[in-house]
Design an enzyme around this catalytic site. Sequence first.
Site, PDB file in Angstrom:
ATOM      1  N   LYS A 186      -1.199   2.463  37.769  1.00  0.00           N
ATOM      2  CA  LYS A 186      -0.331   2.151  38.918  1.00  0.00           C
ATOM      3  C   LYS A 186       0.181   3.506  39.420  1.00  0.00           C
ATOM      4  O   LYS A 186       1.391   3.772  39.464  1.00  0.00           O
ATOM      5  CB  LYS A 186       0.797   1.214  38.448  1.00  0.00           C
ATOM      6  CG  LYS A 186       1.691   0.701  39.549  1.00  0.00           C
ATOM      7  CD  LYS A 186       1.058  -0.359  40.429  1.00  0.00           C
ATOM      8  CE  LYS A 186       2.016  -0.783  41.529  1.00  0.00           C
ATOM      9  NZ  LYS A 186       1.348  -1.592  42.578  1.00  0.00           N
ATOM     10  N   ASP A 243      -2.820  -5.701  28.185  1.00  0.00           N
ATOM     11  CA  ASP A 243      -2.401  -6.977  27.608  1.00  0.00           C
ATOM     12  C   ASP A 243      -2.615  -8.089  28.636  1.00  0.00           C
ATOM     13  O   ASP A 243      -3.169  -9.157  28.343  1.00  0.00           O
ATOM     14  CB  ASP A 243      -0.913  -6.865  27.233  1.00  0.00           C
ATOM     15  CG  ASP A 243      -0.433  -8.006  26.364  1.00  0.00           C
ATOM     16  OD1 ASP A 243      -1.274  -8.806  25.918  1.00  0.00           O
ATOM     17  OD2 ASP A 243       0.782  -8.101  26.139  1.00  0.00           O
TER      18      ASP A 243
END
Length: 352
Positions: A186, A243
């Site tokens: 990000k 995850d």
Amino acid sequence: MHANIVVLPGDGIGPEIVSATLPVLEAVAARYGHTFAFQEHDIGGIAIDRHGEPLPAATLAAAQKADAVLLGAVGGPKWSDPNAKVRPEQGLLAIRKGLGLFANLRPVRPHPAALGASPIKSELLAGVDIVVVRELTGGIYFGDKTRSATDATDLCRYSVAEIERVVRSAATLARQRRGHLTSVDKANVLETSRLWRDVTARVMREEFPEVTIEHQLVDSMAMHLLSKPRAYDVIVTENMFGDILTDEASMLAGSLGLLASASLGAGKVGIYEPIHGSAPDIAGKGIANPYATILSAAMLLRHSLGLEAEAAAIEAAVSAALDAKVFTADLAAPGQAANTAQAAQAVIARLG
Ligand code: NAD
């Protein structure tokens, strides 16, 4: 070869799927002239019951001495009180840390016979073959935490060395496969992601010039994974993004019962386990799908023991069992399900 494999059945369906998998490993050993010694130890809820802690010292010591670890699953309602001092999942974190494992590999290769079980359109799934490599030891899950009456913080931290080692693992894998690595971050918002992108670009330029590298923002990756999953080969990402993306990717395969994983470090020893949990709702009935654990055993042969042909033989046998529609209840039409032992036998019968 001779190999020492530590076996950690754990809780719920863990003992059932592990005991269905060991005969598959025995059959491979017999066919290819190897001997595997299995040493069973406790982890998770059963370890809390028997030893008062989710990772007894004897379990960790055995794992540290072993060539590889095969794990079932941990957890269950009996140990899920959020205020409990010790929880089964702590055993998993502790054993990964104790073995220095930092890269979690999750292959996703939807099988043609199970495409209908995925909520994604079959035409998008044909030919999908992805491995997601998730960083396991750093990031926001392990950063300092604060909590006051009015706010809370979680620190996200990554070091250059942590990024380098997981990118090297993922790039090495990409080099053995189709030669394409997608790094997810990000970087438009997070400083840790800007470091991640810089380090990844440098490692790839200097050490893996033959592997193509593509940088993707995690939000658009979440869309692309479902809209064009065939475009990806190996995907590497930090802990929390990994995850979430690995669970999203699992939907491509139709059933949790088909997805294997490996947790690897710098050495040969790794932990191999299905991605699903202990499935307390079906535990003790002998109906759990053992394929994810059997496929995890194939990864064990490949990554810890270097037995590529043997790993491929197991994968082909699982594939042939699925082609023959030997499905457990999670995949079968009503009234046509094989039980756990029958599914494992179907794999053994098809080993080349
Ligand atoms: P789960 O993965 O155990 O089960 C989700 C659903 O999938 C259930 O309906 C279950 O019956 C089904 N399922 C899972 N594996 C299956 C298999 N092999 N064959 C057929 N059906 C299967 O997730 P959950 O119910 O959220 O968690 C149950 C327990 O497992 C919790 O205590 C959780 O903390 C733990 N857990 C452990 C691990 C691990 O050991 N790595 C991972 C996830 C959850």
